[in-house]
Design a protein around this motif. Sequence first.
Motif, PDB file in Angstrom:
ATOM      1  N   PHE A 187       0.844  -1.204   0.000  1.00 41.38           N
ATOM      2  CA  PHE A 187       0.000   0.000   0.000  1.00 41.38           C
ATOM      3  C   PHE A 187       0.874   1.246   0.000  1.00 41.38           C
ATOM      4  O   PHE A 187       0.623   2.209  -0.739  1.00 41.38           O
ATOM      5  CB  PHE A 187      -0.920  -0.010   1.233  1.00 41.38           C
ATOM      6  CG  PHE A 187      -1.968   1.077   1.231  1.00 41.38           C
ATOM      7  CD1 PHE A 187      -1.607   2.405   1.376  1.00 41.38           C
ATOM      8  CD2 PHE A 187      -3.311   0.754   1.081  1.00 41.38           C
ATOM      9  CE1 PHE A 187      -2.577   3.414   1.383  1.00 41.38           C
ATOM     10  CE2 PHE A 187      -4.289   1.763   1.084  1.00 41.38           C
ATOM     11  CZ  PHE A 187      -3.914   3.084   1.235  1.00 41.38           C
ATOM     12  N   LEU A 188       1.923   1.240   0.825  1.00 39.44           N
ATOM     13  CA  LEU A 188       2.789   2.427   0.919  1.00 39.44           C
ATOM     14  C   LEU A 188       3.454   2.710  -0.420  1.00 39.44           C
ATOM     15  O   LEU A 188       3.521   3.866  -0.856  1.00 39.44           O
ATOM     16  CB  LEU A 188       3.835   2.237   2.022  1.00 39.44           C
ATOM     17  CG  LEU A 188       3.245   2.144   3.442  1.00 39.44           C
ATOM     18  CD1 LEU A 188       4.309   1.722   4.439  1.00 39.44           C
ATOM     19  CD2 LEU A 188       2.623   3.487   3.849  1.00 39.44           C
ATOM     20  N   ARG A 189       3.911   1.660  -1.103  1.00 41.58           N
ATOM     21  CA  ARG A 189       4.508   1.877  -2.437  1.00 41.58           C
ATOM     22  C   ARG A 189       3.484   2.484  -3.383  1.00 41.58           C
ATOM     23  O   ARG A 189       3.786   3.396  -4.149  1.00 41.58           O
ATOM     24  CB  ARG A 189       5.023   0.557  -3.015  1.00 41.58           C
ATOM     25  CG  ARG A 189       6.409   0.217  -2.570  1.00 41.58           C
ATOM     26  CD  ARG A 189       7.117  -0.724  -3.575  1.00 41.58           C
ATOM     27  NE  ARG A 189       8.505  -0.851  -3.153  1.00 41.58           N
ATOM     28  CZ  ARG A 189       9.102  -1.996  -2.845  1.00 41.58           C
ATOM     29  NH1 ARG A 189       8.464  -3.145  -2.953  1.00 41.58           N
ATOM     30  NH2 ARG A 189      10.364  -1.995  -2.459  1.00 41.58           N
ATOM     31  N   TRP A 190       2.263   1.972  -3.337  1.00 42.77           N
ATOM     32  CA  TRP A 190       1.190   2.480  -4.214  1.00 42.77           C
ATOM     33  C   TRP A 190       0.884   3.946  -3.890  1.00 42.77           C
ATOM     34  O   TRP A 190       0.819   4.812  -4.763  1.00 42.77           O
ATOM     35  CB  TRP A 190      -0.046   1.606  -4.013  1.00 42.77           C
ATOM     36  CG  TRP A 190      -1.301   2.063  -4.657  1.00 42.77           C
ATOM     37  CD1 TRP A 190      -1.544   2.160  -6.006  1.00 42.77           C
ATOM     38  CD2 TRP A 190      -2.519   2.465  -3.997  1.00 42.77           C
ATOM     39  NE1 TRP A 190      -2.836   2.591  -6.215  1.00 42.77           N
ATOM     40  CE2 TRP A 190      -3.451   2.787  -5.005  1.00 42.77           C
ATOM     41  CE3 TRP A 190      -2.910   2.580  -2.657  1.00 42.77           C
ATOM     42  CZ2 TRP A 190      -4.754   3.217  -4.708  1.00 42.77           C
ATOM     43  CZ3 TRP A 190      -4.195   3.003  -2.363  1.00 42.77           C
ATOM     44  CH2 TRP A 190      -5.098   3.313  -3.373  1.00 42.77           C
ATOM     45  N   ALA A 191       0.711   4.234  -2.606  1.00 36.47           N
ATOM     46  CA  ALA A 191       0.278   5.569  -2.197  1.00 36.47           C
ATOM     47  C   ALA A 191       1.349   6.620  -2.456  1.00 36.47           C
ATOM     48  O   ALA A 191       1.033   7.789  -2.674  1.00 36.47           O
ATOM     49  CB  ALA A 191      -0.090   5.562  -0.707  1.00 36.47           C
ATOM     50  N   LEU A 192       2.615   6.210  -2.438  1.00 38.49           N
ATOM     51  CA  LEU A 192       3.700   7.195  -2.482  1.00 38.49           C
ATOM     52  C   LEU A 192       4.347   7.332  -3.857  1.00 38.49           C
ATOM     53  O   LEU A 192       5.185   8.205  -4.049  1.00 38.49           O
ATOM     54  CB  LEU A 192       4.760   6.848  -1.425  1.00 38.49           C
ATOM     55  CG  LEU A 192       4.259   6.991   0.021  1.00 38.49           C
ATOM     56  CD1 LEU A 192       5.310   6.535   1.022  1.00 38.49           C
ATOM     57  CD2 LEU A 192       3.868   8.443   0.309  1.00 38.49           C
ATOM     58  N   VAL A 241      -4.499  -4.117  -2.031  1.00 37.67           N
ATOM     59  CA  VAL A 241      -4.260  -2.670  -1.968  1.00 37.67           C
ATOM     60  C   VAL A 241      -5.497  -1.927  -2.465  1.00 37.67           C
ATOM     61  O   VAL A 241      -6.102  -1.157  -1.727  1.00 37.67           O
ATOM     62  CB  VAL A 241      -3.015  -2.270  -2.789  1.00 37.67           C
ATOM     63  CG1 VAL A 241      -2.875  -0.750  -2.847  1.00 37.67           C
ATOM     64  CG2 VAL A 241      -1.757  -2.893  -2.178  1.00 37.67           C
ATOM     65  N   VAL A 242      -5.866  -2.160  -3.718  1.00 38.47           N
ATOM     66  CA  VAL A 242      -7.052  -1.483  -4.263  1.00 38.47           C
ATOM     67  C   VAL A 242      -7.824  -2.459  -5.143  1.00 38.47           C
ATOM     68  O   VAL A 242      -7.221  -3.241  -5.895  1.00 38.47           O
ATOM     69  CB  VAL A 242      -6.677  -0.171  -5.001  1.00 38.47           C
ATOM     70  CG1 VAL A 242      -5.747  -0.410  -6.171  1.00 38.47           C
ATOM     71  CG2 VAL A 242      -7.918   0.602  -5.446  1.00 38.47           C
TER      72      VAL A 242
END
Length: 388
Positions: A86-91, A271-272
């Motif tokens: 998730f952090l990789r996706w969000a950032l 994640v999504v």
Amino acid sequence: RHKFWETQPVGQFRDAADSSLPDGAIEPPTPLSEVRADPYPLPAAFEWYTCDLDDDALLTDLYALLAHNYVEDDENMFRFNYSPAFLRWALRPPSFFRAWHIGVRARESKKLVAFISGVPARIRARDDVVRMAEINFLCVHKKLRSKRLAPVLIREVTRRVHQENIWQAAYTAGVVLPTPITTCRYWHRSLNPKKLIDVGFSRLGPRMTMSRTVRLYKLPEAPLTPGFRQMELRDVAAVTRLLRAYLAKFVVAPDFDEMDVEHWLLPREDVVDSYLVESPETHEVTDFCSFYTLPSSVLNNANYATLKAAYSYYNVSTKTPLQQLMNDALIVAKQKNYDVFNALDVMENESFLKELKFGPGDGQLHYYLYNYRIRNGIKPSELGLRND
Ligand code: YNC
Ligand code: MG
């Protein structure tokens, strides 16, 4: 009362009654040559550390910092547990800046003790599309709280945003700061009521038994709408058209292009999740719904370590009634073993929350813009923005 926020170009509480102030930027941009060139000073024991999310070791450290020190509910029973994926996706959305992934380390041990991040976005306020930074994941280790480190992190991310010639930002927080553009409430739809009650997330209603409660929240085995299926790469153009037309209805909303939609909405495991309705007759994509995955750690419970939560993201209905579409979203979330489905009262969500057995939570989420005034704010239903 707000020693730091009173110095910043944000709507000040004392200006709330002043109707002469225009909407839009509070301060004009300064020439890039006047943007401070050096990082702000930190206390001597600490150093800035620009994070590389390709680096698995760094990602593990960031994951651990947040898993132990990020946002908790008011009663300290749950803490967000963002996954590394998730952090990789969000950032790392399209055109992200690595310099905006800002860590603070202890100079000696190199331990990561604080973090703040920004990602670029185009956000429309009324008819003004503005390049902004979305600021998120501000976190200071529990042992370093109340030492005024947060203002240093905020000033430093602001400096790095200014270096890219960007002068506005959007962010959300559970705390009240000067001055929210709107305040939203979380609503929760039980999918696994027994576990939610066991961990203290919800309580058995008055005159309710466990078996009646389980029956109350029971859902069909599979989605009901003909043509309901997962979004795929080939759907990006159609979903972008649907979403752009829909988001145009709201006062503040992102200005998504196909690259944004591919990044933010194409399904990524855990994640999504995104689904759409493809008309069985015309093969036209008529409706869309999505949610992201954000588990919470359950603190101090002998039986469970995590809650698996889905959060309503962007939903668009043109043919399938929104309530029916969201019921299908609940059904797939239940199939995938989520314990709870959360939604804010943003966009048109109020039209289905009660009917689909969501209950209001105690959590509020305040939305903010930096260096951008919207006089009198907006209603949650005028907000087309979801970012967490
Ligand atoms: C907060 N959440 O009011 P005053 S949300 C912004 N967002 O300043 P200290 C916050 N400001 O009131 P601590 C804030 N929380 O005196 C506190 N503040 O003017 C303000 N929690 O600093 C506060 N993550 O270092 C006060 O406080 C000053 O040690 C006090 O640190 C705060 O990501 C924090 O909730 C939140 O890790 C880091 O408590 C810490 O308590 C913590 O003494 C748990 O700080 C995790 C948590 C926050 C999640 C988020 C959005 C952040 C937005 C930041 C603002 C961005 C502005 C735009 C910048 C780009 C501009 C351009 C262009
Ligand atoms: Mg501090």
